[in-house]
Design a protein around this motif. Structure first.
Motif, PDB file in Angstrom:
ATOM      1  N   ALA A 250     -16.161  76.359 149.248  1.00  0.00           N
ATOM      2  CA  ALA A 250     -17.399  76.423 148.467  1.00  0.00           C
ATOM      3  C   ALA A 250     -17.624  77.809 147.886  1.00  0.00           C
ATOM      4  N   GLY A 251     -17.178  78.842 148.613  1.00  0.00           N
ATOM      5  CA  GLY A 251     -17.335  80.205 148.105  1.00  0.00           C
ATOM      6  C   GLY A 251     -16.616  80.425 146.787  1.00  0.00           C
ATOM      7  N   GLY A 252     -15.534  79.687 146.572  1.00  0.00           N
ATOM      8  CA  GLY A 252     -14.753  79.879 145.361  1.00  0.00           C
ATOM      9  C   GLY A 252     -15.475  79.513 144.090  1.00  0.00           C
ATOM     10  N   VAL A 253     -16.424  78.581 144.170  1.00  0.00           N
ATOM     11  CA  VAL A 253     -17.171  78.188 142.982  1.00  0.00           C
ATOM     12  C   VAL A 253     -18.553  78.842 142.935  1.00  0.00           C
ATOM     13  N   SER A 254     -18.800  79.747 143.856  1.00  0.00           N
ATOM     14  CA  SER A 254     -20.116  80.396 143.942  1.00  0.00           C
ATOM     15  C   SER A 254     -20.115  81.717 143.183  1.00  0.00           C
ATOM     16  N   GLN A 255     -21.314  82.330 143.138  1.00  0.00           N
ATOM     17  CA  GLN A 255     -21.451  83.641 142.513  1.00  0.00           C
ATOM     18  C   GLN A 255     -21.063  84.777 143.453  1.00  0.00           C
ATOM     19  N   ASP A 256     -20.711  84.458 144.700  1.00  0.00           N
ATOM     20  CA  ASP A 256     -20.370  85.505 145.661  1.00  0.00           C
ATOM     21  C   ASP A 256     -18.956  86.037 145.472  1.00  0.00           C
ATOM     22  N   PHE A 257     -18.148  85.334 144.709  1.00  0.00           N
ATOM     23  CA  PHE A 257     -16.791  85.771 144.394  1.00  0.00           C
ATOM     24  C   PHE A 257     -16.594  85.671 142.878  1.00  0.00           C
ATOM     25  N   PRO A 258     -15.694  86.468 142.315  1.00  0.00           N
ATOM     26  CA  PRO A 258     -15.516  86.455 140.849  1.00  0.00           C
ATOM     27  C   PRO A 258     -14.628  85.320 140.348  1.00  0.00           C
ATOM     28  N   LEU A 259     -14.178  84.437 141.238  1.00  0.00           N
ATOM     29  CA  LEU A 259     -13.149  83.478 140.871  1.00  0.00           C
ATOM     30  C   LEU A 259     -13.599  82.457 139.833  1.00  0.00           C
ATOM     31  N   ALA A 260     -14.812  81.931 139.971  1.00  0.00           N
ATOM     32  CA  ALA A 260     -15.276  80.920 139.019  1.00  0.00           C
ATOM     33  C   ALA A 260     -15.354  81.502 137.610  1.00  0.00           C
ATOM     34  N   GLU A 261     -15.845  82.728 137.507  1.00  0.00           N
ATOM     35  CA  GLU A 261     -15.946  83.360 136.197  1.00  0.00           C
ATOM     36  C   GLU A 261     -14.566  83.717 135.653  1.00  0.00           C
ATOM     37  N   LEU A 262     -13.655  84.133 136.541  1.00  0.00           N
ATOM     38  CA  LEU A 262     -12.279  84.380 136.114  1.00  0.00           C
ATOM     39  C   LEU A 262     -11.654  83.096 135.583  1.00  0.00           C
ATOM     40  N   TYR A 263     -11.910  81.998 136.259  1.00  0.00           N
ATOM     41  CA  TYR A 263     -11.361  80.703 135.829  1.00  0.00           C
ATOM     42  C   TYR A 263     -11.877  80.344 134.432  1.00  0.00           C
ATOM     43  N   ALA A 264     -13.176  80.492 134.225  1.00  0.00           N
ATOM     44  CA  ALA A 264     -13.756  80.160 132.924  1.00  0.00           C
ATOM     45  C   ALA A 264     -13.117  80.986 131.816  1.00  0.00           C
ATOM     46  N   GLY A 265     -12.921  82.280 132.085  1.00  0.00           N
ATOM     47  CA  GLY A 265     -12.308  83.142 131.082  1.00  0.00           C
ATOM     48  C   GLY A 265     -10.867  82.780 130.799  1.00  0.00           C
ATOM     49  N   ALA A 266     -10.093  82.520 131.863  1.00  0.00           N
ATOM     50  CA  ALA A 266      -8.681  82.185 131.680  1.00  0.00           C
ATOM     51  C   ALA A 266      -8.522  80.839 130.985  1.00  0.00           C
ATOM     52  N   ARG A 267      -9.325  79.863 131.373  1.00  0.00           N
ATOM     53  CA  ARG A 267      -9.228  78.531 130.751  1.00  0.00           C
ATOM     54  C   ARG A 267      -9.585  78.589 129.268  1.00  0.00           C
ATOM     55  N   THR A 268     -10.545  79.419 128.915  1.00  0.00           N
ATOM     56  CA  THR A 268     -10.932  79.562 127.514  1.00  0.00           C
ATOM     57  C   THR A 268      -9.777  80.090 126.674  1.00  0.00           C
ATOM     58  N   LEU A 269      -8.928  80.936 127.272  1.00  0.00           N
ATOM     59  CA  LEU A 269      -7.829  81.524 126.520  1.00  0.00           C
ATOM     60  C   LEU A 269      -6.706  80.529 126.245  1.00  0.00           C
ATOM     61  N   MET A 270      -6.810  79.313 126.765  1.00  0.00           N
ATOM     62  CA  MET A 270      -5.903  78.253 126.332  1.00  0.00           C
ATOM     63  C   MET A 270      -6.346  77.689 124.973  1.00  0.00           C
ATOM     64  N   LEU A 271      -7.535  78.126 124.517  1.00  0.00           N
ATOM     65  CA  LEU A 271      -8.071  77.716 123.214  1.00  0.00           C
ATOM     66  C   LEU A 271      -8.186  78.893 122.248  1.00  0.00           C
ATOM     67  N   ALA A 272      -8.642  80.039 122.751  1.00  0.00           N
ATOM     68  CA  ALA A 272      -8.901  81.192 121.897  1.00  0.00           C
ATOM     69  C   ALA A 272      -7.619  81.703 121.251  1.00  0.00           C
ATOM     70  N   ASP A 273      -7.745  82.238 120.052  1.00  0.00           N
ATOM     71  CA  ASP A 273      -6.597  82.755 119.288  1.00  0.00           C
ATOM     72  C   ASP A 273      -5.555  81.677 119.042  1.00  0.00           C
ATOM     73  N   GLY A 274      -5.998  80.450 118.923  1.00  0.00           N
ATOM     74  CA  GLY A 274      -5.104  79.325 118.671  1.00  0.00           C
ATOM     75  C   GLY A 274      -4.815  78.562 119.941  1.00  0.00           C
ATOM     76  N   PRO A 275      -5.097  77.255 119.969  1.00  0.00           N
ATOM     77  CA  PRO A 275      -4.842  76.457 121.168  1.00  0.00           C
ATOM     78  C   PRO A 275      -3.345  76.346 121.450  1.00  0.00           C
ATOM     79  N   ASP A 276      -3.035  76.056 122.716  1.00  0.00           N
ATOM     80  CA  ASP A 276      -1.640  75.968 123.144  1.00  0.00           C
ATOM     81  C   ASP A 276      -0.809  75.090 122.216  1.00  0.00           C
ATOM     82  N   GLU A 277      -1.360  73.947 121.846  1.00  0.00           N
ATOM     83  CA  GLU A 277      -0.587  72.968 121.091  1.00  0.00           C
ATOM     84  C   GLU A 277      -0.146  73.493 119.720  1.00  0.00           C
TER      85      GLU A 277
END
Length: 404
Positions: free
Chosen positions: A362-389
């Motif tokens: 549960a801590g992984g999706v909480s605000q107590d660790f930076p992981l959820a925000e890191l995930y959001a940023g990394a996942r967005t980069l599969m779209l930003a500057d041109g999607p993978d496809e």
């Protein structure tokens, strides 16, 4: 290819690592607490300005810009390990060192294509960290991964250009210090060459007819440190014709020149994000017990950590090769490798962060660790500057061409 870091890179790495440990990482929680007390969530917490002042004092400023007249004068190969280090704290470190997107790409555009007046008015304050900027390209009504689809009109009317259109996910536009937009639109929508229809113009934020209508969220995050991602309407906004960047019809080429370095910068920082996730994963694994033994003793956890290390080492070598090629044969010569890292890096880093989240429960999706925000940023980069496809399609065509 020799990927050993030269003396200047080693010296900057040592200074930047010390800066991260002494100033940036301790400031993460401070910034979070300060932001809760700000009148506007888009303002910089005071500690961010303190970090910027300290980075400038230590000479850790504008490291991204290869032009020695304006920046640190580093090659891509020299900058790569530094960007990786700042990627360990992507909300604070890039801003603290004036190496945050979209300002980096905009400064590169102005340095390379801007005239002397444009450089004086906009590039110099950006280099000094006095203002922020935004790059207005993506549109909600069309598939903006194909820049030829863009519908925003840039019409010449005497000594002015009139801009009409709607953009969204315009990074940085919510920040109160964002003073200038680089807007991409069509000056010749019926032109025979679809890659010569577009142009770029500088549009000050306070121009009549420019409205920042709302902040766009990314998985529920508003990305305050980067100045958010806004929807912006241009309703017959008028700017002097001298605000054109380069020449009419040159917008597509400028965009490609801008996005090449931007893609590799993103991948460098992503590797730093992955390293942060691995560190958190290991610390959690040795400190938590489940079903009678430490998580670190569970075979599946060991597999996750081992696989993550292998992936990061592979990605780093590919990114360094790409940086080396960009330095030696130019962005066009490194096109295949730039696309390869843009496909491979976000995809792999999303997987690493996802496993780190799983390990934290549960801590992984909480605000107590930076992981959820890191995930959001990394996942967005599969779209930003041109999607993978899009990159996969182009890369596959280049490979198949050898056999046709």
């Amino acid at each position: 290819m020799d990927f050993a870091f030269d003396a200047r890179t080693e010296e900057l790495r040592a200074r930047l690592l010390a800066f991260m440990d002494e100033y940036v990482h301790p400031a993460e929680q401070v910034a979070h607490e300060q932001r809760a007390r700000l009148a506007s969530p888009w303002e910089n917490p005071p500690v961010v300005e303190e970090l910027k002042a300290e980075a400038r004092r230590q000479g850790l400023w504008n490291l991204f810009l290869p032009d020695a007249e304006y920046g640190a004068g580093l090659t891509n190969l020299q900058y790569a390990p530094l960007a990786e280090i700042t990627g360990r704290s992507p909300q604070l470190a890039p801003t603290a060192t004036n190496c945050a997107a979209p300002d980096t790409g905009n400064m590169e555009v102005l340095a390379q294509f801007g005239n002397e007046r444009q450089k004086k008015q906009w590039l110099e304050p950006l280099l000094a960290g006095e203002i922020r900027s935004a790059f207005a390209m993506t549109e909600p009504e069309v598939a903006s991964s194909d820049a030829t689809n863009i519908t925003t009109h840039i019409e010449r009317d005497g000594d002015e250009y009139v801009i009409t259109g709607r953009k969204w996910y315009i990074s940085g536009a919510m920040h109160p210090d964002c003073k200038i937009f680089i807007v991409m639109g069509k000056t010749d929508p019926d032109g025979a060459d679809i890659r010569r229809q577009q142009s770029m113009v500088l549009v000050p934020r306070d121009t009549p007819g420019v409205t920042v209508t709302r902040a766009m969220q990314v998985f529920g995050y508003e990305d305050h440190y980067h100045g958010g991602h806004a929807e912006v309407v241009f309703d017959h906004a008028r700017v002097p014709a001298s605000n054109l960047i380069g020449e009419e019809g040159g917008g597509f080429a400028i965009a490609q020149a801008r996005l090449g370095p931007g893609r590799i910068h993103h991948c460098m920082r992503l590797i730093g994000m992955a390293e942060r996730a691995i560190e958190l994963m290991c610390r959690r694994a040795v400190s938590r017990t489940a079903f009678g033994k430490a998580l670190a003793q569970q075979g599946v956890i060991q597999n996750w950590i081992a696989d993550a290390r292998v992936q990061v080492e592979q990605l780093r070598l590919l990114v360094l090769k790409t940086a080396w090629l960009m330095d030696t044969v130019g962005n066009r010569g490194a096109h295949t490798e730039i696309q390869a890292i843009k496909i491979a890096t976000p995809r792999a880093v999303v997987g690493i962060i996802d496993r780190a989240i799983q390990l934290h429960g549960a801590g992984g999706v909480s605000q107590d660790f930076p992981l959820a925000e890191l995930y959001a940023g990394a996942r967005t980069l599969m779209l930003a500057d041109g999607p993978d496809e899009v990159h996969q399609r182009s890369l596959a065509r280049r490979e198949l061409k050898k056999y046709l």
